[in-house]
Design a protein around this motif. Structure first.
Motif, mmCIF file in Angstrom:
data_model
loop_
_atom_site.group_PDB
_atom_site.id
_atom_site.type_symbol
_atom_site.label_atom_id
_atom_site.label_comp_id
_atom_site.label_asym_id
_atom_site.label_seq_id
_atom_site.Cartn_x
_atom_site.Cartn_y
_atom_site.Cartn_z
ATOM 1 N N ILE A 215 40.186 42.680 40.210
ATOM 2 C CA ILE A 215 41.629 42.641 39.953
ATOM 3 C C ILE A 215 41.884 43.146 38.529
ATOM 4 C CG2 ILE A 215 43.696 41.177 39.887
ATOM 5 C CD1 ILE A 215 42.078 39.095 41.524
ATOM 6 N N PRO A 216 42.725 44.176 38.387
ATOM 7 C CA PRO A 216 43.110 44.559 37.018
ATOM 8 C C PRO A 216 43.814 43.384 36.342
ATOM 9 C CG PRO A 216 43.867 46.187 38.629
ATOM 10 C CD PRO A 216 43.399 44.995 39.407
ATOM 11 N N LEU A 217 43.522 43.162 35.077
ATOM 12 C CA LEU A 217 44.127 42.024 34.384
ATOM 13 C C LEU A 217 45.657 42.156 34.351
ATOM 14 C CD1 LEU A 217 43.044 39.439 33.132
ATOM 15 C CD2 LEU A 217 42.964 40.588 30.910
ATOM 16 N N THR A 218 46.134 43.392 34.344
ATOM 17 C CA THR A 218 47.589 43.601 34.342
ATOM 18 C C THR A 218 48.226 43.106 35.641
ATOM 19 O OG1 THR A 218 47.145 45.851 35.084
ATOM 20 C CG2 THR A 218 47.655 45.541 32.741
ATOM 21 N N GLY B 50 59.062 33.332 37.785
ATOM 22 C CA GLY B 50 60.059 33.349 38.848
ATOM 23 C C GLY B 50 60.472 31.939 39.198
ATOM 24 N N ASP B 51 60.541 31.639 40.484
ATOM 25 C CA ASP B 51 60.862 30.254 40.848
ATOM 26 C C ASP B 51 59.620 29.487 41.307
ATOM 27 O OD1 ASP B 51 60.526 31.560 43.175
ATOM 28 O OD2 ASP B 51 62.586 31.305 43.904
ATOM 29 N N GLU B 52 58.441 30.045 40.980
ATOM 30 C CA GLU B 52 57.189 29.322 41.258
ATOM 31 C C GLU B 52 56.312 29.284 40.007
ATOM 32 O OE1 GLU B 52 55.632 29.731 45.721
ATOM 33 O OE2 GLU B 52 55.734 31.655 44.680
ATOM 34 N N PRO B 53 56.781 28.628 38.963
ATOM 35 C CA PRO B 53 56.015 28.659 37.703
ATOM 36 C C PRO B 53 54.660 27.975 37.821
ATOM 37 C CG PRO B 53 57.818 27.077 37.569
ATOM 38 C CD PRO B 53 58.015 27.829 38.848
ATOM 39 N N GLN B 54 54.462 27.193 38.868
ATOM 40 C CA GLN B 54 53.159 26.533 39.049
ATOM 41 C C GLN B 54 52.069 27.527 39.444
ATOM 42 O OE1 GLN B 54 55.748 26.345 41.025
ATOM 43 N NE2 GLN B 54 55.197 26.204 43.185
ATOM 44 N N ARG B 55 52.479 28.705 39.935
ATOM 45 C CA ARG B 55 51.483 29.737 40.297
ATOM 46 C C ARG B 55 51.407 30.744 39.158
ATOM 47 N NH1 ARG B 55 52.656 32.436 45.743
ATOM 48 N NH2 ARG B 55 50.594 33.312 45.309
ATOM 49 N N GLU B 56 50.311 30.674 38.419
ATOM 50 C CA GLU B 56 50.224 31.463 37.189
ATOM 51 C C GLU B 56 49.426 32.742 37.350
ATOM 52 O OE1 GLU B 56 48.763 28.609 34.356
ATOM 53 O OE2 GLU B 56 50.671 27.543 34.332
ATOM 54 N N THR B 57 48.567 32.777 38.374
ATOM 55 C CA THR B 57 47.762 33.983 38.593
ATOM 56 C C THR B 57 47.757 34.292 40.094
ATOM 57 O OG1 THR B 57 45.692 32.819 39.044
ATOM 58 C CG2 THR B 57 46.207 33.269 36.726
ATOM 59 N N VAL B 58 47.139 35.422 40.445
ATOM 60 C CA VAL B 58 47.038 35.779 41.867
ATOM 61 C C VAL B 58 45.817 35.132 42.513
ATOM 62 C CG1 VAL B 58 48.238 37.967 41.513
ATOM 63 C CG2 VAL B 58 45.732 37.901 41.342
ATOM 64 N N GLU C 27 43.425 32.598 44.448
ATOM 65 C CA GLU C 27 43.577 31.597 45.499
ATOM 66 C C GLU C 27 42.628 30.443 45.180
ATOM 67 O OE1 GLU C 27 45.793 31.875 47.904
ATOM 68 O OE2 GLU C 27 46.404 33.902 47.301
ATOM 69 N N HIS C 28 42.897 29.303 45.794
ATOM 70 C CA HIS C 28 42.026 28.153 45.566
ATOM 71 C C HIS C 28 40.578 28.496 45.932
ATOM 72 C CE1 HIS C 28 40.830 24.050 45.003
ATOM 73 N NE2 HIS C 28 40.212 24.067 46.175
ATOM 74 N N GLY C 29 39.680 28.185 45.026
ATOM 75 C CA GLY C 29 38.268 28.454 45.286
ATOM 76 C C GLY C 29 37.778 29.753 44.690
ATOM 77 N N ASP C 30 38.700 30.572 44.199
ATOM 78 C CA ASP C 30 38.280 31.829 43.553
ATOM 79 C C ASP C 30 37.612 31.516 42.217
ATOM 80 O OD1 ASP C 30 39.155 33.513 45.508
ATOM 81 O OD2 ASP C 30 41.068 34.003 44.538
ATOM 82 N N LEU C 31 36.484 32.169 41.985
ATOM 83 C CA LEU C 31 35.739 31.952 40.746
ATOM 84 C C LEU C 31 35.685 33.253 39.954
ATOM 85 C CD1 LEU C 31 33.780 30.201 38.962
ATOM 86 C CD2 LEU C 31 31.922 31.097 40.386
ATOM 87 N N LEU C 32 36.095 33.203 38.697
ATOM 88 C CA LEU C 32 35.930 34.380 37.827
ATOM 89 C C LEU C 32 34.446 34.500 37.481
ATOM 90 C CD1 LEU C 32 38.823 34.192 35.186
ATOM 91 C CD2 LEU C 32 38.820 35.155 37.478
ATOM 92 N N THR C 33 33.900 35.695 37.664
ATOM 93 C CA THR C 33 32.497 35.870 37.304
ATOM 94 C C THR C 33 32.315 36.812 36.122
ATOM 95 O OG1 THR C 33 32.242 37.668 38.915
ATOM 96 C CG2 THR C 33 31.693 35.422 39.643
ATOM 97 N N ALA C 34 33.256 37.731 35.920
ATOM 98 C CA ALA C 34 33.097 38.669 34.798
ATOM 99 C C ALA C 34 34.417 39.346 34.475
ATOM 100 C CB ALA C 34 32.050 39.740 35.139
ATOM 101 N N VAL C 35 34.467 39.861 33.261
ATOM 102 C CA VAL C 35 35.564 40.740 32.846
ATOM 103 C C VAL C 35 34.952 42.066 32.453
ATOM 104 C CG1 VAL C 35 37.409 41.105 31.157
ATOM 105 C CG2 VAL C 35 36.936 38.788 32.000
#
Lengths: 338, 710
Positions: free
Chosen positions: A187-190, A197-205, A207-215
């Motif tokens: 995923i591009p960081l951009t 919007g009207d869902e401020p609780q969702r801050e990124t794209v 999903e539950h269980g997604d793990l960042l492994t690298a940038v």
């Protein structure tokens, strides 16, 4: 703090599988933000899956000339990395402008990207906050919002993203590697962060269980001339009121070939200043150009009474950073011809 | 003979270390973790209490549902007004927790959970549901409010208003006048060690022991004994080491009462430690102030009128009236004078003592105004102060015991290089930075109060000095040992000091910069009594059983004859970024006239620390109120900024030779608070010199400069 289960995963797939079973669980990296939020009753995960010891702690060159930064690389190690310091100075500067030495020793790359806003209402479980309790209201708009957003905010939320590192990374066109229950994706960081919007609780794209492994950082040769300028209420150890990450590529005649600019402290996300970049490309590297670009970028700003100062502050800081960068580039060019 | 008995330096004893730069004797214990702070005392079967705080600013508790909390394994009790012990008497309503269903401020303790572990207590506290009947609250201090009132006196016992001469006429007739309003925000003390208490009742309930973080064990003892209907002798308070206080541990705050009640309820020892966030509601704070200063002067630069009118806040349930204009009564000469204090009773937490209450915010206003007035008179700010130096205390007409302000200003000017200063603002540039310098005066009353001490000598020549003093981190452990060794004329190593315990002789609290003078006077008197007895009764041979003497000092009679104050001059160099308005302070100098210095190292730390807190006040500290909730929402160190190391540049501390035996037999004045007084004005005055922008509203944040810089 509520009781919680703690698991340490042996590998990334196991970590993802563990978390998939716990709807309120979360990954634990350095814990420098999450543990605070747990103490405050803001975060109440049933399960912590400790991923800090997974083997994503390397900084390695990519075949395209870029750099792969493991998600578990500590902020202090990333800031000290020779390649980062020489080829992406804005990133090293951003990291060192953030938090304190002790926190940087613990904080991870992935955790830094995913840290939560420090809006005082979000952090106080006794008060309403649409991000923490959707629909409960936002007291910040009428209350204390000195350090909150002037760009990209919504009626429901005016929080700012607190990271310095992410501002530099988004300027550098970084991409994020994500391992999820359904496999790996990039995923591009951009495109990684969501406006409230009207869902401020969702801050990124994510999903539950997604793990960042690298940038991954692309090569971007002209980032060798880049700067991170952070303006804050004290000389150290404070979140940005305004910050600027910028890289400039200049022709010999002083025309701007290309630019990368991002702003911190002004928006719910690390703010890529595309409009300013567009205005700079092909224009002469002068104060007047920089001022026009800054004003174009900030034209959409919707400041509140308590944070209206961020508008001139962001403009001045961006103009001055670009002027300083122009001097950096010119000094080097002149040094080479001499 | 010691040099306390004979003040001339020529006859100073070989054993005297007064004035030496000695390391702290408690230093090794502190850095190795061997110094035991209140929360660290280990007792068996201890329980933990964690409070539930009100989420409204005014109203009453309609119902408390503790069922979920009580159902949690490990929870022992939930305290509230429904079941808590009744207090017999209180030292103010803030400490009277759980006595009624009334809520008087946001963050008030409305219930508490007692549990086997701190984690369980904290979790259960979140499970206690409190239903309120909310009433409209008033949380904002407003100068134009119709409800301002005149308190009977200001802290601790000063007249609320003073007036002499005719201000209005003097202002109307003056060649030069000034009429400006200065404001300071609410600020919180924020010692590093949170407010902590461990309460242990004896099995029969006849004795209560408190391990408590406080500024004076006896005051805590007496207040707690009274509240719980005990004789003072039934309560013992033990507080050998304190991790900072800055006024916020001078009286019983709610956590002390909570620990005692919790231990009583569950019949086991109970510990309470406030979280950083809780410290912003129930541990005191500095009131915000709105201060109008009016000055009048003749063409000769001599003041003809000084008026200082203060508006500040207190709580509805308990009064604290800060003595903000106190220093103005004495600072400068002028025939027409006036000071007033008016309070707003707000639905807010109870303000209290914080780092030079009164002098600190008051001198920001007065010394900013003096700078403005000097400019208006066309005079250098130091020269302007020299022209208005009083010969006698303008308020009482008494002579000053010592008054070193002129000496401090002149010595400071010399050290700082003030003579080369171009007074015109906004001229000096270094790249993108504007550079300027400023000066301001400091002052703090030099007082002492009755204290008692016991000195004992063993036949092997070891001495024990016992006094219920408190070392808040100031260096009292070391300074008092030095004073004792000097008065006894024995080497430092032979003196063993015991402090911080009501089993020791009663003493003044560590507050009002009166610790060292009060305790030192008692120690000197006890030492002299012991030496006299030893000489006259035992021919200087210590009996096998040892020998001891006690002393109890009274009020200082000199206080009725002299005006006694410490003085100082503070100088600041600032840099202001033209693009951003960021302020940096690369250089501070403080020169002080504070009587004799007992320990040059710890004294320097005290003054340097005070100046650093003054810098913090000038640039950073502000408790931001959200009127919607009546709550200070900046309640952690990420949002309530104190100066970091990076904010503190070169800080030079100096003092002039002074020896004031009227204040104390050591010749010393207090040094705990004067360091913070005046720093903020010196910095604000330097910001004006750098930029031409006068900021009259602390803190000086970049948004207050930015609009006028471009």
């Amino acid at each position: 703090m509520n009781p919680f289960h703690y698991e340490r995963a042996d590998n990334a797939a196991a970590a993802v599988a563990l978390l998939a079973q716990s709807p309120t669980g979360t990954f634990l990296g350095g814990g420098t933000n999450l543990v605070d939020l747990m103490k405050l009753g803001v975060a109440q995960p049933e399960l912590l899956v400790d991923v800090s010891r997974l083997p994503y702690d390397r900084i390695e060159p990519l075949v395209d000339g870029g750099l792969c930064i493991g998600a578990m690389v500590r902020n202090s190690d990333l800031a000290a990395n020779r390649t980062v310091r020489t080829r992406y100075p804005m990133l090293a500067q951003a990291l060192l402008a953030g938090a304190s030495g002790q926190l940087r020793n613990l904080a991870t790359t992935g955790g830094n990207l995913l840290q939560r806003t420090r809006c005082v209402y979000f952090q106080d479980a006794s008060k309403p906050c649409n991000k923490r309790v959707p629909g409960s209201g936002c007291p910040a708009r009428a209350g204390y919002h000195r350090n909150l957003a002037i760009l990209g905010a919504s009626e429901s939320c005016i929080a700012t993203h607190p990271s310095d590192m992410a501002v530099a990374m988004i300027a550098l066109d970084a991409t994020v590697r994500v391992l999820g229950p359904h496999g790996e994706r990039i995923i591009p960081l951009t495109e990684f962060y969501r406006l409230p919007g009207d869902e401020p609780q969702r801050e990124t794209v994510l999903e539950h269980g997604d793990l960042l492994t690298a940038v991954d950082l692309p090569p971007l040769p002209f980032a060798v001339h880049s700067r991170y300028r952070k303006v804050r209420d004290r000389a150290s150890y404070a979140f940005a009121l305004v910050s600027v990450a910028a890289a400039l590529d200049l022709d010999d005649d002083g025309t701007i070939r290309d630019a990368r600019i991002a702003l911190g402290g002004v928006a719910p996300v690390p703010w890529r200043a595309r409009r300013a970049e567009e205005m700079l490309r092909g224009a002469p590297a002068t104060e007047a150009t920089f001022r026009r670009a800054a004003e174009a970028e900030l034209a959409a700003a919707q400041p509140l009474p308590g944070n209206a100062f961020k508008l001139p502050l962001a403009r001045n800081t961006l103009v001055r950073t670009l002027l300083d960068l122009t001097r950096d580039v010119t000094d080097v060019t002149e040094g080479a011809t001499r | 003979m010691t040099n306390l008995l004979t003040p001339t330096k020529e006859t100073a004893s070989a054993n005297s270390t007064l004035g030496a730069a000695l390391d702290r004797i408690d230093g090794p214990k502190k850095v190795t973790g061997a110094a035991t702070y209140a929360y660290e005392h280990a007792v068996e079967h201890v329980t933990y209490a964690f409070p539930v705080q009100s989420t409204i600013a005014k109203g009453r508790i309609a119902a408390i549902d503790a069922r979920a909390a009580l159902a949690l394994p490990g929870v022992l009790a939930v305290l509230s007004h429904e079941n808590a012990p009744r207090l017999v008497a209180t030292d103010g309503a803030e400490m009277a927790i759980f006595q009624s269903d009334a809520v008087a401020y946001h963050g008030q303790f409305v219930a508490a959970v007692v549990a086997e572990t701190i984690e369980t207590a904290r979790q259960a506290a979140q499970l206690v549901t409190v239903h309120y009947e909310q009433q409209p609250h008033e949380a904002v201090l407003r100068a134009e409010s119709a409800d301002l009132y005149k308190p009977d006196h200001v802290n601790p016992f000063y007249e609320t208003d003073t007036e002499s001469g005719d201000i209005e006429t003097a202002l109307a007739q003056a060649a030069v006048t000034l009429d400006q309003t200065y404001t300071t925000p609410a600020e919180h003390n924020n010692p590093l060690e949170p407010h902590t208490t461990l309460a242990v009742w004896s099995d029969d309930g006849a004795h209560l022991t408190l391990y408590d973080a406080n500024q004076g064990a006896y005051r805590i003892r007496d207040t707690v004994a009274q509240a719980f209907g005990l004789a003072p002798e039934q309560v013992r308070v033990i507080s050998p080491y304190i991790g900072g206080a800055f006024g916020s541990k001078a009286r019983v705050h709610p956590q002390v009462v909570l620990a005692v009640m919790a231990a009583q309820m569950v019949r086991r020892p109970a510990k309470v430690a406030l979280t950083r966030q809780q410290m912003f509601s129930v541990a005191g704070y500095r009131t915000p102030t709105i201060q109008r200063i009016r000055l009048a002067a003749g063409a000769d630069g001599k003041l003809t009128a000084i008026a200082h009118d203060v508006i500040e806040q207190t709580a509805t349930i308990q009064e604290f009236a800060e003595q903000t204009a106190l220093a103005t009564r004495m600072m400068y000469a002028a025939p027409n004078r006036r000071t007033t204090h008016r309070l707003a009773r707000l639905d807010m937490p109870v303000p209290a003592f914080m780092r030079a209450p009164g002098e600190c915010p008051g001198m920001f206003a007065l010394e900013s105004a003096m700078d403005e007035m000097a400019l208006a008179c066309g005079l250098d700010p130091i020269e302007f102060r020299l022209r208005n130096e009083p010969q006698l205390d303008p308020e009482t007409g008494r002579p000053f015991s010592t008054r070193g302000l002129v000496a401090c200003l002149q010595e400071g000017a010399r050290r700082f290089g003030w003579q080369q200063r171009d007074p015109r603002p906004g001229l000096r540039r270094d790249g993108r930075w504007l550079v300027g310098t400023g000066v301001a005066a400091s002052t703090y009353p030099a007082r002492r109060r009755p204290s008692s001490a016991r000195v004992r000598v063993e036949s092997d020549g070891r001495y024990t000095v016992a006094i219920a003093a408190a070392d808040l981190g100031t260096g009292a452990w070391t300074a008092l040992t030095q004073i004792a060794a000097d008065a006894l004329d024995v080497p430092l190593a032979r003196v063993h000091l015991e402090i911080g315990d009501t089993a020791l002789p009663a003493a003044q609290i560590a507050g009002g910069s009166m610790g060292t003078t009060s305790w030192g006077a008692a120690i000197v008197e006890a030492a002299q009594a012991l030496r006299k007895r030893l000489h006259e009764e035992y021919h200087d041979i210590v009996p096998a059983a040892g020998l001891e003497a006690t002393a109890e000092t009274g009020d200082n009679p000199a206080a009725q004859q002299f005006a006694m104050h410490a003085y100082g001059a503070q100088f600041a160099e600032v840099r202001v970024n033209r693009d951003t308005g960021e302020v940096r302070v690369p250089r501070l100098l403080g020169v002080f006239a504070v009587g004799r210095i007992i320990n040059a190292k710890t004294a320097r730390s005290q003054l340097l620390g005070g100046m650093t807190m003054g810098l913090s006040m000038a640039l950073h500290e502000e408790s931001v109120l959200d009127p919607q909730f009546g709550d200070y929402v900046t309640h952690d160190f990420a949002s309530y900024h104190i100066a970091t190391n990076a904010d503190v540049g070169a800080v030079e501390v100096a003092w002039i030779d002074e020896d004031d035996r009227h204040v104390s037999p050591m010749g010393a004045k207090g040094i705990g608070e004067i360091g913070i007084v005046g720093t903020a004005a010196a910095i604000a005055n330097a910001v004006y010199h750098a930029t031409g922008i006068r900021v009259r509203d602390l803190p000086i944040t970049l948004d207050k400069l930015l609009p006028m810089l471009s």
